[in-house]
Design a protein around this motif. Structure first.
Motif, PDB file in Angstrom:
ATOM      1  N   LEU A 264       1.243  -1.453  -0.046  1.00  0.00           N
ATOM      2  CA  LEU A 264       0.250  -0.313   0.091  1.00  0.00           C
ATOM      3  C   LEU A 264       0.885   1.262  -0.387  1.00  0.00           C
ATOM      4  O   LEU A 264       0.891   1.725   1.230  1.00  0.00           O
ATOM      5  CB  LEU A 264      -0.455  -0.188   1.214  1.00  0.00           C
ATOM      6  N   PRO A 265       1.378   1.753  -1.164  1.00  0.00           N
ATOM      7  CA  PRO A 265       1.890   2.968  -1.009  1.00  0.00           C
ATOM      8  C   PRO A 265       2.203   4.408  -0.407  1.00  0.00           C
ATOM      9  O   PRO A 265       2.103   4.844  -0.137  1.00  0.00           O
ATOM     10  CB  PRO A 265       2.317   3.442  -2.944  1.00  0.00           C
ATOM     11  N   ALA A 266       0.280   4.575  -0.729  1.00  0.00           N
ATOM     12  CA  ALA A 266       0.601   5.535   0.229  1.00  0.00           C
ATOM     13  C   ALA A 266       0.125   5.394   1.906  1.00  0.00           C
ATOM     14  O   ALA A 266       0.430   6.516   2.559  1.00  0.00           O
ATOM     15  CB  ALA A 266      -1.451   5.666   0.070  1.00  0.00           C
ATOM     16  N   SER A 267       0.873   4.043   2.609  1.00  0.00           N
ATOM     17  CA  SER A 267       0.062   4.082   3.895  1.00  0.00           C
ATOM     18  C   SER A 267       1.349   2.564   4.758  1.00  0.00           C
ATOM     19  O   SER A 267       1.275   3.058   6.184  1.00  0.00           O
ATOM     20  CB  SER A 267      -0.968   3.807   4.382  1.00  0.00           C
ATOM     21  N   ASN A 268       1.712   1.736   4.573  1.00  0.00           N
ATOM     22  CA  ASN A 268       2.415   0.690   4.874  1.00  0.00           C
ATOM     23  C   ASN A 268       3.634   0.608   4.438  1.00  0.00           C
ATOM     24  O   ASN A 268       4.105  -0.836   5.106  1.00  0.00           O
ATOM     25  CB  ASN A 268       1.017  -0.277   4.783  1.00  0.00           C
ATOM     26  N   GLY A 269       4.267   1.679   4.562  1.00  0.00           N
ATOM     27  CA  GLY A 269       6.083   1.204   3.968  1.00  0.00           C
ATOM     28  C   GLY A 269       6.522   0.940   5.668  1.00  0.00           C
ATOM     29  O   GLY A 269       6.329   1.343   6.741  1.00  0.00           O
ATOM     30  N   ILE A 270       7.608   0.215   5.501  1.00  0.00           N
ATOM     31  CA  ILE A 270       8.185  -0.065   6.617  1.00  0.00           C
ATOM     32  C   ILE A 270      10.209   0.158   6.741  1.00  0.00           C
ATOM     33  O   ILE A 270      10.381  -0.029   5.654  1.00  0.00           O
ATOM     34  CB  ILE A 270       7.638  -1.518   6.944  1.00  0.00           C
ATOM     35  N   ALA A 271       9.717   1.196   7.715  1.00  0.00           N
ATOM     36  CA  ALA A 271      11.499   1.174   7.143  1.00  0.00           C
ATOM     37  C   ALA A 271      12.506   1.561   9.142  1.00  0.00           C
ATOM     38  O   ALA A 271      11.921   1.811   9.839  1.00  0.00           O
ATOM     39  CB  ALA A 271      11.595   2.559   6.571  1.00  0.00           C
ATOM     40  N   THR A 272      13.831   1.282   8.962  1.00  0.00           N
ATOM     41  CA  THR A 272      14.376   2.160   9.460  1.00  0.00           C
ATOM     42  C   THR A 272      14.685   3.099   9.843  1.00  0.00           C
ATOM     43  O   THR A 272      14.131   3.693   8.207  1.00  0.00           O
ATOM     44  CB  THR A 272      15.526   1.385   9.969  1.00  0.00           C
ATOM     45  N   ALA A 273      15.069   4.351  10.432  1.00  0.00           N
ATOM     46  CA  ALA A 273      15.320   5.814  10.608  1.00  0.00           C
ATOM     47  C   ALA A 273      15.850   6.393   9.114  1.00  0.00           C
ATOM     48  O   ALA A 273      16.339   6.798   8.391  1.00  0.00           O
ATOM     49  CB  ALA A 273      15.521   6.421  11.714  1.00  0.00           C
ATOM     50  N   ASP A 274      17.537   4.862   9.289  1.00  0.00           N
ATOM     51  CA  ASP A 274      18.154   5.354   8.347  1.00  0.00           C
ATOM     52  C   ASP A 274      18.256   5.176   6.792  1.00  0.00           C
ATOM     53  O   ASP A 274      18.418   5.027   6.034  1.00  0.00           O
ATOM     54  CB  ASP A 274      19.693   4.063   8.362  1.00  0.00           C
ATOM     55  N   GLY A 275      17.064   4.077   7.113  1.00  0.00           N
ATOM     56  CA  GLY A 275      16.713   3.610   5.132  1.00  0.00           C
ATOM     57  C   GLY A 275      16.181   4.466   4.964  1.00  0.00           C
ATOM     58  O   GLY A 275      16.026   5.200   3.384  1.00  0.00           O
ATOM     59  N   LEU A 276      14.757   5.658   5.050  1.00  0.00           N
ATOM     60  CA  LEU A 276      13.835   6.560   5.098  1.00  0.00           C
ATOM     61  C   LEU A 276      15.168   7.524   5.297  1.00  0.00           C
ATOM     62  O   LEU A 276      14.973   8.089   3.797  1.00  0.00           O
ATOM     63  CB  LEU A 276      12.895   7.078   6.416  1.00  0.00           C
ATOM     64  N   ALA A 277      16.660   8.071   5.750  1.00  0.00           N
ATOM     65  CA  ALA A 277      16.998   9.089   5.413  1.00  0.00           C
ATOM     66  C   ALA A 277      17.823   8.715   4.131  1.00  0.00           C
ATOM     67  O   ALA A 277      18.158   9.430   2.961  1.00  0.00           O
ATOM     68  CB  ALA A 277      18.363   9.449   6.706  1.00  0.00           C
ATOM     69  N   ARG A 278      18.638   6.939   3.892  1.00  0.00           N
ATOM     70  CA  ARG A 278      19.403   7.052   2.841  1.00  0.00           C
ATOM     71  C   ARG A 278      18.736   7.618   1.650  1.00  0.00           C
ATOM     72  O   ARG A 278      18.859   7.628   0.219  1.00  0.00           O
ATOM     73  CB  ARG A 278      19.142   5.565   3.276  1.00  0.00           C
ATOM     74  N   VAL A 279      16.978   6.733   1.470  1.00  0.00           N
ATOM     75  CA  VAL A 279      16.764   6.882   0.512  1.00  0.00           C
ATOM     76  C   VAL A 279      17.211   8.328  -0.107  1.00  0.00           C
ATOM     77  O   VAL A 279      17.076   9.156  -1.490  1.00  0.00           O
ATOM     78  CB  VAL A 279      14.589   6.732  -0.161  1.00  0.00           C
ATOM     79  N   TYR A 280      16.246   9.263   0.735  1.00  0.00           N
ATOM     80  CA  TYR A 280      16.270  10.921   0.440  1.00  0.00           C
ATOM     81  C   TYR A 280      17.449  11.429   0.761  1.00  0.00           C
ATOM     82  O   TYR A 280      18.512  11.949  -1.306  1.00  0.00           O
ATOM     83  CB  TYR A 280      16.051  11.537   1.687  1.00  0.00           C
ATOM     84  N   ALA A 281      18.776  10.770   0.802  1.00  0.00           N
ATOM     85  CA  ALA A 281      20.287  11.553   0.522  1.00  0.00           C
ATOM     86  C   ALA A 281      19.822  10.758  -1.156  1.00  0.00           C
ATOM     87  O   ALA A 281      21.034  11.453  -1.983  1.00  0.00           O
ATOM     88  CB  ALA A 281      21.073  10.740   1.311  1.00  0.00           C
ATOM     89  N   SER A 282      19.453   9.611  -1.308  1.00  0.00           N
ATOM     90  CA  SER A 282      20.042   9.545  -2.528  1.00  0.00           C
ATOM     91  C   SER A 282      19.396  10.060  -3.821  1.00  0.00           C
ATOM     92  O   SER A 282      19.691  10.224  -4.804  1.00  0.00           O
ATOM     93  CB  SER A 282      19.984   8.290  -3.265  1.00  0.00           C
TER      94      SER A 282
END
Length: 389
Positions: A264-282
């Motif tokens: 569910l791309p609107a609501s149920n992604g699961i991540a570590t804080a590092d994973g979320l930050a790494r995506v935005y860094a990329s």
């Protein structure tokens, strides 16, 4: 509660560590993590509290949590990456890729309308159960059959739940692969980001239990509300606000393995804080001297304002680029140049290209509020202060 804070903070970012610790003693935090990158290198990486909102087991470095609507920023990045590769025309009608979508006055809805919450379909006249919502065929069919609440492209309103099928089906129609699978191969895999849309069974044990928590009462303060707040609108079962969040009814059990495994791309992604930050860094530069996903022109496209002003669902003024939320009073980010997305009740991920900052925060305790959680905001202010110092 006091918490033993673990992790590392680079010189000059000590204020972020102090703010993170204070969230536990002052703002009711139970368990959380925050990661900050600057120019592609990690400068803050902290975690504390309990893995489960209602438990005692300590949060570990690799603990992940559901990030709710912070997932939307990743889904939008997938569509922008397809545009960057020449596979998606932002000015083409959605029906060019998804013919069934042209029904009931939606034939002129453009891809950019869909990304920027201008498609006019934030609600479903016939809400889906959690089990139905997890079926991408049923979700896509429901959105395709829905008549718009306003003429597409003429206004904007937060597509709280329907953004799942709008973005997910477009990814599937273009690539032939489920959105979660494509994101794993083309976004999170290449940048080594612990973030999943459709949690694999082998990762289940690293995910903590989430739940609602009440924010602490601040003595000596008087809270005032506008004449019509999002809470007022949410209390009205006929409002766009209530119907948008109730497109899935009843509310799903976010700790259930079946819900975590859904896409569910609107609501149920699961991540570590590092994973979320790494995506935005990329999205704004190379991570650890390696992969960069967005070209500079795609990055600028992502944060180019598409929607601004009164939001027909959130009842406040919001700003959106081509998917990401943009900095504003309803969703403060680091600077006016930042782009990203919050998750209702807590999580936040964003990038600020001018300062080189990428930020990720996840929590297991969801407090009331949609776009500006006080714990996340305290961390953002600390990053801002560290940069100005």
């Amino acid at each position: 509660m006091e918490a033993n804070v673990n992790g590392t903070v680079a010189e000059g970012f000590e204020a972020v560590g102090e703010a993170f610790a204070a969230n536990f003693t002052r703002l009711g935090e139970r368990g959380a993590a925050v990661t900050v990158y600057r120019d592609g290198h990690r400068v803050v990486h902290l975690w504390a509290g309990t893995r489960d909102v209602d438990g005692t087991e300590p949060w570990q470095e690799g603990t992940a949590q559901i990030i709710r609507s912070a997932t939307k920023g990743v889904a939008a990045a997938a569509l922008l990456l397809l545009h960057q590769r020449g596979e998606l025309d932002l000015d083409a009608p959605v029906g060019e890729y998804w013919p069934e979508y042209k029904a009931h006055g939606k034939e002129h809805t453009l891809v950019r309308h869909l990304l920027a919450h201008r498609a006019g379909v934030p609600v479903l006249d016939h809400p889906l159960t959690p089990e139905q919502a997890a079926d991408p065929d049923l979700g896509a069919a429901a959105v395709a059959a829905q008549a718009p609440a306003w003429e597409p492209g003429t206004a904007h309103g937060y597509h709280a739940q329907t953004y799942s099928w709008l973005t997910g089906e477009l990814i599937r129609r273009i690539t032939g692969r489920p959105a979660g699978e494509w994101i794993a191969h083309e976004i999170t895999g290449p940048v080594d980001a612990p973030l999943w849309l459709g949690l694999p069974a082998q990762e289940h044990d690293r995910v903590g239990r989430v739940g609602p928590v009440e924010p602490p009462r601040v003595e000596g303060t008087l809270r005032t509300r506008p004449k019509q707040s999002v809470a007022d609108a949410y209390a009205d079962p006929t409002s766009l606000t209530r119907r948008a969040f109730a497109a899935i009814t009843p509310l799903p059990d976010e700790n259930a393995p079946a819900y975590r495994a859904a896409t569910l791309p609107a609501s149920n992604g699961i991540a570590t804080a590092d994973g979320l930050a790494r995506v935005y860094a990329s999205l704004t530069g190379e991570v650890d001297g390696g992969v960069r996903l967005f070209t500079p022109s795609t990055m600028e496209l992502a944060r180019k304002e598409q929607s601004s002003g009164p939001d027909r669902v959130l009842m406040v003024n919001t700003r959106f680029g081509l998917g990401p939320m943009l900095h504003g009073p309803a969703s403060p980010l680091l600077t006016p140049h930042s782009f990203g997305h919050p998750g209702r009740g807590g999580a936040l991920g964003f990038a600020d290209p001018e300062s080189g900052i990428a930020f990720g925060y996840v929590t297991n305790g969801f407090q009331p509020g949609v776009t500006a959680d006080p714990r996340a905001q305290s961390l953002v202010r600390a990053v801002r202060n560290a940069l100005s110092a």
